[in-house]
Design an enzyme around this catalytic site. Sequence first.
Site, PDB file in Angstrom:
ATOM      1  N   ASP A 158      -2.254  -0.778   6.054  1.00 37.47           N
ATOM      2  CA  ASP A 158      -1.771   0.315   5.195  1.00 37.47           C
ATOM      3  C   ASP A 158      -0.545   1.022   5.747  1.00 37.47           C
ATOM      4  OD1 ASP A 158      -5.216   1.344   4.643  1.00 37.47           O
ATOM      5  OD2 ASP A 158      -4.063  -0.312   3.803  1.00 37.47           O
TER       6      ASP A 158
ATOM      7  N   THR B 297      -3.484  -1.061  11.101  1.00 33.99           N
ATOM      8  CA  THR B 297      -3.916  -1.140   9.703  1.00 33.99           C
ATOM      9  C   THR B 297      -2.815  -1.772   8.873  1.00 33.99           C
ATOM     10  OG1 THR B 297      -4.557   0.061   7.679  1.00 33.99           O
ATOM     11  CG2 THR B 297      -3.140   1.247   9.222  1.00 33.99           C
TER      12      THR B 297
HETATM   13  O1  F6P Z   1      -7.593   0.047   5.312  1.00 33.21           O
HETATM   14  C1  F6P Z   1      -7.317  -1.272   4.983  1.00 33.21           C
HETATM   15  C2  F6P Z   1      -7.865  -1.575   3.620  1.00 33.21           C
HETATM   16  O2  F6P Z   1      -7.620  -2.912   3.312  1.00 33.21           O
HETATM   17  C3  F6P Z   1      -7.292  -0.709   2.515  1.00 33.21           C
HETATM   18  O3  F6P Z   1      -5.990  -1.121   2.126  1.00 33.21           O
HETATM   19  C4  F6P Z   1      -8.333  -0.916   1.453  1.00 33.21           C
HETATM   20  O4  F6P Z   1      -8.332   0.112   0.482  1.00 33.21           O
HETATM   21  C5  F6P Z   1      -9.621  -0.878   2.289  1.00 33.21           C
HETATM   22  O5  F6P Z   1      -9.274  -1.357   3.582  1.00 33.21           O
HETATM   23  C6  F6P Z   1     -10.744  -1.729   1.740  1.00 33.21           C
HETATM   24  O6  F6P Z   1     -11.898  -1.391   2.508  1.00 33.21           O
HETATM   25  P1  F6P Z   1     -13.087  -2.453   2.747  1.00 33.21           P
HETATM   26  O7  F6P Z   1     -12.577  -3.496   3.676  1.00 33.21           O
HETATM   27  O8  F6P Z   1     -14.179  -1.620   3.369  1.00 33.21           O
HETATM   28  O9  F6P Z   1     -13.442  -3.007   1.395  1.00 33.21           O
END
Ligand code: F6P
Length: 352
Positions: free
Chosen positions: A138, A136
């Site tokens: 994150d 990730t």
């Molecule tokens: O988990 C990775 C991430 O990019 C987070 O940083 C962000 O909040 C989320 O995914 C966004 O989710 P999605 O891709 O479902 O919009």
Amino acid sequence: MIRRQRIGILTAGGDCPGLNAAIRGVAKTAIVRHGMEVFGISDGFLGLINKEYVELTEKSLSGILTLGGTILGTSRVKPFKKKANGDSAISKPELIKEHYDQMGLDCLVCIGGNGTQKTAYRLAQEGLNVVGIPKTIDNDVFGTEMTFGFDSAVNIATEAIDRLHSTANSHKRIIVIEVMGHNAGWIALYAGLAGGGDVILIPELEMNIDSVNRYLEERACKNKDYSIVVVAEGVSPKRKKKSAAEYIAKMISERTGLETRETVLGYVQRGGTPSPMDRILATRYGAAAVELIANNDYGKMVTLRSDNIVPVPLEEIAGKLKVVTEDHPLVMKARGMGTCFGTDGSIRENKD
Ligand code: F6P
């Protein structure tokens, strides 16, 4: 004729640079070193529910090391989520187990973040052989010093911050840049430091906008013509529809009168080719995962600890979050250099 071990690989959750490097690390190690058969499962756990997969060969792996995204596709489907099963005759986990057996898999490699590892653990409890690889941007997966995807995101965010310095300087403005990170502040902390952010706001440290504004006004009084504020998306006030950057920029301009603009970096942090470090980390994780499988050592996630790849039981990982702490060395060093974290010393209790 000795039966060849058969591995299924899936990528689940948000995509990130390095996924294809991890797929390649698993599959090439399995095929070349161990003579295993490898199957790529489509779109995360959804591919197991729908039994959609393709055999991976050295030919199909050629050229994917540097590719962003995932050649398998991904999804955020959570098979154990109650609503996912509705009133269907057979539950999604049952269907996954059935298809896992029909595919003749010896092990399932789950490449993903917190949610993916939690699902992997629950499938292990249901009797499947699983191995997790932490992924990730994150960097909030518990138990490992670093997930792949994080280094690429920090590179992208840092380059953006570097660019914002020149426009902020030209216009003598406050520029607020929002980075991703979900409920953790790792990208903001690392990119904020690397990019010379004057203010770094992260969800783990309770932010007080008045202390941010006092800091910015003091800078303005010392003829510091512009300031850069790096804010993690998790700082956004839950009750408001605004993004963190919009909210913070509004609070600054309205209460100080300083000219302020905001930028939300968004999905560019997840796109494009992986950094060399992410390619290496993803490859190391992939190869190590296969060694666990070759030794029938299941129910673990490969982690990075002091530059060693260490397998850790999924039960120690599942459901936990790795967040920035007030006494993290980078927070302490930044504070010591005068970086503002917007706190009056208080710290938000980690709810997860
Ligand atoms: O988990 C990775 C991430 O990019 C987070 O940083 C962000 O909040 C989320 O995914 C966004 O989710 P999605 O891709 O479902 O919009």
